[in-house]
Design an enzyme around this catalytic site. Sequence first.
Site, PDB file in Angstrom:
ATOM      1  N   TYR A   1       0.861  -1.196   0.000  1.00 37.52           N
ATOM      2  CA  TYR A   1       0.000   0.000   0.000  1.00 37.52           C
ATOM      3  C   TYR A   1       0.889   1.235   0.000  1.00 37.52           C
ATOM      4  CZ  TYR A   1      -2.982   3.709   1.815  1.00 37.52           C
ATOM      5  OH  TYR A   1      -3.654   4.896   1.970  1.00 37.52           O
TER       6      TYR A   1
ATOM      7  N   GLU B   1      -3.492   7.462  -3.913  1.00 42.43           N
ATOM      8  CA  GLU B   1      -3.375   6.201  -3.176  1.00 42.43           C
ATOM      9  C   GLU B   1      -3.244   5.058  -4.170  1.00 42.43           C
ATOM     10  OE1 GLU B   1      -5.940   4.802   0.497  1.00 42.43           O
ATOM     11  OE2 GLU B   1      -6.872   4.139  -1.350  1.00 42.43           O
TER      12      GLU B   1
END
Length: 404
Positions: free
Chosen positions: A101, A189
């Site tokens: 991530y 993101e």
Amino acid sequence: MDLFEYQGKQLLARFGVPVSPGEAVDTVDDAVAAAGRLDFPVVVKAQVQVGGRGKAGGIKLANSTDEVRQHASNILGMDIKGHVVRTVWIEKASDIAEEYYASFTLDRAAKKHLGMVSAKGGVDIEQVAEEDPAAIARVHIDPLVGIEDYHARQLVFGAKLNPTARSGAIAVLKSLYRAFVELDADLVEVNPLILRPDGSVHALDAKVSLDDNAAYRHPEFEALRNISALDPREQAARERGLNYIGLDGEVGIIGNGAGLVMSTLDVVNQAGGKAANFLDVGGGAGAKTIANALEVITGDPKVRSVLINIFGGITRCDLVAQGILDGFSTIDVHVPVVVRLDGTSAEEGRALLAANPRDGLVPAATMLEAASRAVELAAEGAGVSPGDTSGGAGKSSGTNGQGA
Ligand code: GDP
Ligand code: MN
């Protein structure tokens, strides 16, 4: 403004973030044609502005034309958490060794940019934050200085990424940060950021949210806006340059200053009603702005009454009063409008309204009185239907304001 995955990826790619080639399509036939131009296997990905598409069945691997056809026809039209899929992104499939991530966002409290990386990617990051907060490496970046190699290294080492992924991840983070700053994004993101078996690091998903306050610096981004997702009331307000947010209630709100409008929402709540919107006409609003605001709010079929709450500072109440009268003469104001004017030129404003009475225009002396009156009138408007003589004639003296 939130972007679709494919729009986000196309923007990130401009800054050197590695993404897979793909095509956005709206029909099954186009999906098949696009897959033919890529190499099998491909991934068929639902384009909706909500996470968890994979779990919802909106992301499928296809090894053949038949599979593309089958997945695309299942996914197009699918409802994912209330979002109907209109577009699918066909992308060349990647082999995955590990999923990470990575994101950059604003930390308003710290007045800095915040980078986050985790080796636990491909899953809901909020869940990781809750269950295993230590698994997320966080680094603050001074926006005046920008990202340095050591920031990226702290993120990558802090998250204990596989050593094979280090140099690739550092390069991606620097590109991602540059995209974050130059796009004027609130958030970039990538989840998952993947390590491929060949050691390269690659963005498999992208969530980009652009800052609407910087829209004037990027007029070309307006074309990326998902018009179909926009509330028609918000669309009407946007066209008129109004600061409007749609809500679910029946009392339309116009006020000046975000703080006053927020407390007006509270007072309406306290009086037993629910606001239909937030609308801040800002400081120094003139007659035209007020008339525009009245037009947008009375165009909302759920609105049963309007509360105009103005505390004049830079804003002059006499101009507001003129705007209200202009609104009444140019548009069909079919619901009662309660007006509270205080502050700069309030006397003149009230006098102007008193000298020009209109059916359904109700002056009130205080904010609380105005809110109670607007809530009462909204209830009457909702309760009174043709042939119903029981509904609220008692308190509605001076108005005939209920709508059709
Ligand atoms: P989200 O569920 O909305 O976050 O959609 P993602 O784009 O993140 O995809 C969800 C998951 O699908 C990823 O975490 C991967 O495990 C899987 N996935 C997506 N694209 C590919 C691909 O090209 N190859 C493989 N093997 N899996 C993929
Ligand atoms: Mn994802």
